[in-house]
Design a protein around this motif. Structure first.
Motif, short mmCIF file in Angstrom:
data_model
loop_
_atom_site.label_atom_id
_atom_site.label_comp_id
_atom_site.label_asym_id
_atom_site.label_seq_id
_atom_site.Cartn_x
_atom_site.Cartn_y
_atom_site.Cartn_z
N MET A 1 0.83 -1.21 0.00
CA MET A 1 0.00 0.00 0.00
C MET A 1 0.87 1.26 0.00
O MET A 1 0.61 2.21 -0.74
N GLU A 2 1.91 1.26 0.82
CA GLU A 2 2.81 2.42 0.88
C GLU A 2 3.51 2.64 -0.46
O GLU A 2 3.63 3.78 -0.93
N ARG A 3 3.96 1.54 -1.07
CA ARG A 3 4.62 1.67 -2.37
C ARG A 3 3.65 2.21 -3.42
O ARG A 3 4.03 3.02 -4.29
N ALA A 4 2.39 1.77 -3.35
CA ALA A 4 1.39 2.27 -4.30
C ALA A 4 1.14 3.76 -4.09
O ALA A 4 1.01 4.53 -5.06
N TRP A 5 1.07 4.19 -2.82
CA TRP A 5 0.89 5.62 -2.54
C TRP A 5 2.07 6.43 -3.07
O TRP A 5 1.87 7.50 -3.66
N ARG A 6 3.29 5.92 -2.84
CA ARG A 6 4.48 6.65 -3.32
C ARG A 6 4.49 6.73 -4.85
O ARG A 6 4.86 7.75 -5.43
N ALA A 7 4.06 5.65 -5.50
CA ALA A 7 4.01 5.64 -6.96
C ALA A 7 2.99 6.64 -7.47
O ALA A 7 3.23 7.35 -8.47
N GLN A 8 1.85 6.75 -6.79
CA GLN A 8 0.84 7.71 -7.20
C GLN A 8 1.33 9.14 -7.01
O GLN A 8 1.10 10.00 -7.88
N GLY B 1 5.02 14.03 -11.77
CA GLY B 1 5.75 13.83 -13.01
C GLY B 1 7.11 13.19 -12.83
O GLY B 1 8.01 13.39 -13.64
N GLN B 2 7.26 12.41 -11.77
CA GLN B 2 8.52 11.74 -11.49
C GLN B 2 8.40 10.25 -11.80
O GLN B 2 7.29 9.69 -11.80
N PRO B 3 9.53 9.57 -12.05
CA PRO B 3 9.46 8.13 -12.30
C PRO B 3 9.00 7.38 -11.05
O PRO B 3 9.32 7.77 -9.92
N SER B 4 8.26 6.31 -11.25
CA SER B 4 7.73 5.54 -10.13
C SER B 4 8.87 4.84 -9.39
O SER B 4 9.68 4.14 -10.01
N PRO B 5 8.95 4.99 -8.06
CA PRO B 5 10.03 4.35 -7.31
C PRO B 5 9.88 2.84 -7.24
O PRO B 5 10.83 2.14 -6.92
N ALA B 6 8.69 2.33 -7.53
CA ALA B 6 8.47 0.89 -7.42
C ALA B 6 8.53 0.17 -8.76
O ALA B 6 8.36 -1.03 -8.83
N ALA B 7 8.78 0.94 -9.85
CA ALA B 7 8.71 0.35 -11.18
C ALA B 7 9.76 -0.73 -11.41
O ALA B 7 9.53 -1.71 -12.11
N SER B 8 10.95 -0.54 -10.84
CA SER B 8 12.04 -1.48 -11.12
C SER B 8 12.15 -2.61 -10.09
O SER B 8 13.02 -3.45 -10.21
#
Length: 284
Positions: free
Chosen positions: A38-45, A51-58
């Protein structure tokens, strides 16, 4: 197989306990990982909005990936080290690689889930009610420990639990559909009203919206008739434990205490003793 369980009900209870232990092991994963997901999803949102790259994408992270590891040394947990309760006892509560202590929370959740599964099998027997009841109990166990750790009751569990209760009662599972729908609405509004009364009186938030949804789910499973008993049991238990924490554990009065575990306890009481509880105050 079904005939064997019918002729030997004790065997069904034993199998249910073993199944519960395995599900308890999975619940440990849910309890630990779902808040992180949930936290990772919030950070990605937030990153997407800015307009920044998603921190959880990689780095994929879910209930399956990556494999479980020791938080101290990173040792990957093998299948033999992941047998419910047995592995904890065999390893003497320590990591096989670095010998760091393993939290007793893990066997506790496994044992609790196994005992609930056995008790449900004993009460309901070889019926669909047993499977539905175990689904409910497992969800309540997960919600209890997530709320203890994070003071969160994830929608990913509470909302499916609510809809599952309504669907199970379509043909009169634990109650009739009308009572289930009213129970869901009344359960939500009961705590919603308390929340706003408390906030208007004190300017503070006394509980979270997850509590509303959990009580709504319990109402959907058992109907409006059991809501007074669930609320009373939850409130009494929460008050007693809260006072004990303040007096014995020096728990600050301003430190919030999660209410979800007490609602879950009330839900379990309704599951096992619902008719008896309702008879205490309903006029027939």
């Amino acid at each position: 197989m079904l005939e064997l369980f019918i002729d030997f009900p004790t065997g069904f209870i034993i199998v249910a306990i073993l199944f519960g232990l395995m599900i308890g092991s999975f619940l440990n994963v849910v309890i630990h990982r779902l808040p992180i997901m949930m936290e990772r999803a919030w950070r990605a949102q937030c990153a997407e909005i800015n307009g920044q790259p998603s921190p959880a994408a990689s780095s994929p992270y879910n209930l399956v990936v990556p494999r479980s590891t020791c938080p101290t040394c990173g040792h990957r947990i093998t299948a033999l080290e992941n047998i419910p309760i047995f592995s904890y006892l065999f390893l003497r509560g320590k990591c096989a690689a670095c010998h760091a202590p393993i939290s007793p929370r893990y066997p506790l959740v496994e044992a609790l889930t196994g005992l609930l599964a056995g008790a449900i099998a004993w009460k309901f027997g070889l019926e669909m009610h047993a499977l539905a009841a175990f689904f409910l109990a497992a969800a309540l166990v997960a919600l209890t420990f997530i709320d203890i750790d994070t003071h969160l009751l994830p929608d990913d569990i509470t909302l499916p639990l609510l809809w599952a209760g309504l669907l199970f009662n379509l043909n009169g599972g634990f109650t009739d559909l009308k009572s289930a729908v009213i129970g869901a609405v009344a359960g939500y509004l009961a705590l919603w009203s308390v929340y706003w009364l408390f906030k208007l009186a004190t300017g503070k938030e006394g509980m979270g919206y997850g509590d509303f949804k959990l009580l709504a789910a319990i109402g959907a499973w058992f109907g409006w008739q059991l809501l007074p008993a669930v609320i009373l049991l939850s409130s009494l238990t929460g008050s007693v434990i809260g006072i004990a924490l303040i007096l014995l554990a020096r728990h600050g009065r301003n430190v919030p205490i999660p209410f979800g575990p007490y609602l879950a306890l009330g839900g379990i009481a309704a599951l096992f003793w619902g008719p008896q509880l309702a008879q205490l105050y309903l006029v027939r």
